[in-house]
Design an enzyme around this catalytic site. Structure first.
Site, short mmCIF file in Angstrom:
data_model
loop_
_atom_site.label_atom_id
_atom_site.label_comp_id
_atom_site.label_asym_id
_atom_site.label_seq_id
_atom_site.Cartn_x
_atom_site.Cartn_y
_atom_site.Cartn_z
N CYS A 227 -1.92 8.92 2.67
CA CYS A 227 -1.67 8.41 1.31
C CYS A 227 -2.87 8.71 0.43
CB CYS A 227 -1.32 6.94 1.34
SG CYS A 227 -2.51 5.96 2.18
N GLU B 68 0.89 -1.17 0.00
CA GLU B 68 0.00 0.00 0.00
C GLU B 68 0.92 1.21 0.00
OE1 GLU B 68 -1.80 3.05 1.13
OE2 GLU B 68 -2.23 2.06 3.06
C1 UN1 Z 1 -3.09 6.03 4.85
O1 UN1 Z 1 -2.95 7.22 4.67
O2 UN1 Z 1 -2.09 5.25 4.76
O3 UN1 Z 1 -8.87 6.63 3.80
C2 UN1 Z 1 -4.35 5.41 5.27
C3 UN1 Z 1 -8.23 7.27 4.65
C4 UN1 Z 1 -7.92 6.58 5.96
C5 UN1 Z 1 -6.73 5.69 5.83
C6 UN1 Z 1 -5.53 6.33 5.23
N1 UN1 Z 1 -9.07 5.82 6.34
O4 UN1 Z 1 -7.86 8.42 4.47
#
Ligand code: UN1
Length: 511
Positions: free
Chosen positions: A299, A265
């Protein structure tokens, strides 16, 4: 800030802390490398951890290897019961753990709480799933034969997590891996070891109360060499890694070289499209949350805003207005919506990206400055830059609150082409009230991302869906839907309950 009070409420003594845990016992690392952790909020010291060496990691692997047959032998619904109890503990300590996330990572308290809520949600999900690890049964082409498939645990699952979601992403992996019958070894980010220690302490109480052995959930705090050892070890059946594309590529190559499994990821370069007849109130609110939430360090953060030419000026003005009003400062102060960047390196990346994109022709229209809060932290004003999609910096993921404003003309297909024209493929969204545009966006010719939304932003996904993305985002899927399958191996069984031995495909082979 009462860091010590929060740490002690989570069972952590101040000062130097052991960074290796088998679930029941804590050990000091033997690398000699000390992590001194200071809060990004104001540089207050949180504590120190001596990092694990590769040798320490090998010892943890041995303990995990011994625990696996014990844990896998426990029926899945009973494994689910352990996760249920952990979810209850998390409910009890939600505000303390949420505060620590905020203190150690710098996200605002609301988002710290949200992260712990994601842990609770995935625990609930995993409990239900522990009774639903279904395999299919198939009709055999042969008389008096039966076919079915079963799902078995993999063994040891290694989890490498990033600083920006220091607890939730581990929980997505650990809760599912555990109910599937695996044992887990967690290597958290070196930037956020104390939230990991806190999660492990809370888990330890559950393990003890249920007389479980050590090695089911282990924690190894160390530098990249520990991550590399994890990727290289054939004893680690699955390496689930969250972080930069650069890190993910290194992990992927090492794991692939031994034909192991990896679940990646990685980076995103997420876009919001604002179409001609979009509801701007909704689009602006969710874009601001997506772009400046967690100070642009998700992310899933919105990094590109692709606006139809007919709405461009209005969107630009409203976004600038919204950015000028953003309350920036101490993330524990509930009136603030934007906290600090995690460290000086992130701050450097922020200013560097702005100056580079300006050289390419980018036009900074708001933000991009240092904020003097009186706190010793990296506070900046989130930036909006008018740019072109092909600019080098626009093609890159800068883990900071920079939003590139892009214009499209004509059909939404033009915006989709622009959106997809990057190397990453995590999250995406389109704001439109036209059914045809929405369906086009979600069709195979539409968004090429793992997550594609209509009339909500790019960040803040629920745990119930599979989370992850395509292209350089790595292809992995975590948390909801059928992501659990990544943590298990599929076995196809054919059973002959007759007295003859017909061969498949009607082959004759009589001896
Ligand atoms: C991440 O930034 O690695 O969808 C995860 C989202 C959060 C998870 C982010 N539930 O922004």
């Amino acid at each position: 800030m009462e860091i010590n009070k929060i740490l002690s409420s989570l069972g952590i003594e101040p000062g130097l802390h052991h960074g290796i845990s088998t679930g029941l016992q804590w050990k000091a690392g033997s690398s000699g490398h000390e992590f001194s952790i200071n809060s990004p909020i104001d540089a207050s010291p949180i504590g120190k951890v001596i990092g694990a060496s590769e040798g320490d990691f090998q010892n943890i692997l041995d303990t995990a290897g011994k625990a696996f047959p014990v844990w896998a032998a426990i029926p899945a619904p009973q494994r689910g019961e352990i996760i249920r109890q952990y979810g209850d503990v998390l409910r009890k300590y939600k505000s303390e753990l949420g505060s620590l996330v905020s203190i150690e990572m710098g996200k605002i308290y609301q988002e710290g709480l949200g992260e712990v809520q994601e842990m609770i949600d995935i625990c609930d999900f995993a409990v239900g799933l522990s009774r639903q690890l279904y395999g299919l049964s198939m009709h055999s082409e042969r008389k008096e034969h039966r076919m079915m498939e079963q799902w078995h645990p993999l063994g040891i699952v290694g989890i490498i997590s990033a600083f920006n979601f220091p607890v939730a992403v581990w929980a997505w992996n650990a809760a599912l891996a555990a109910i599937c019958g695996n044992v887990c070894i967690w290597k958290p980010s070196e930037k956020t070891p104390f939230t990991a220690i806190a999660c492990q302490k809370l888990l330890q109480d559950v393990l003890k109360a249920n007389n479980l052995p050590e090695g089911i959930f282990s924690l190894v705090i160390g530098d990249a060499s520990v991550g590399q050892a994890m990727a290289a070890s054939p004893k680690v059946a699955l390496v689930s890694a969250t972080g930069s594309t650069r890190m993910g590529k290194a992990v992927a190559v090492t794991v692939a070289a031994r034909l192991g499994k990896s679940l990646l990821e990685l980076g995103g370069n997420n876009a919001v499209i604002i179409a001609e007849d979009a509801n701007l109130d909704m689009a602006i609110r969710s874009t601001v949350f997506g772009a400046v939430g967690t100070c642009g360090q998700r992310c899933t953060s919105t990094r590109r805003l692709i606006v139809h030419t007919s709405r461009y000026d209005e969107v630009k003005n409203r976004m600038v207005e919204a950015y000028k009003k953003l309350p920036i400062g101490n993330p524990l102060d509930t009136s603030k919506l934007v906290g600090p960047l995690v460290d000086k390196q992130a701050e450097h990346a922020f200013f560097n990206a702005i100056s580079e994109v300006k050289k390419e022709g980018g036009n900074l229209i708001v933000g991009g400055e240092k904020v003097e809060t009186g706190l010793n932290g990296c506070y900046v004003t989130p930036a909006i830059i008018e740019a072109q999609n092909h600019y080098h910096m626009v093609q890159e993921e800068t883990f900071a609150p920079i939003l590139y404003l892009l214009k499209y003309e004509g059909d939404i297909e033009n915006a989709i082409l622009m959106q997809n024209d990057v190397r990453q493929g995590l999250s995406s969204s389109a704001f439109t009230n036209r059914l045809q545009e929405a369906e086009k966006y979600l069709s195979w010719k539409g968004s090429d991302c793992g997550i594609a939304n209509i009339n909500i932003g790019t960040s803040g996904a629920e745990i119930g869906g599979a989370f992850g993305g395509e292209k350089e985002t790595g292809g992995g899927r975590e948390s909801g839907s059928d992501s659990w399958r990544s943590y298990m191996r599929r076995q196809t069984n054919t059973i002959n309950y007759g007295d003859s031995l017909p061969l498949a495909q009607g082959i004759k082979f009589d001896i």
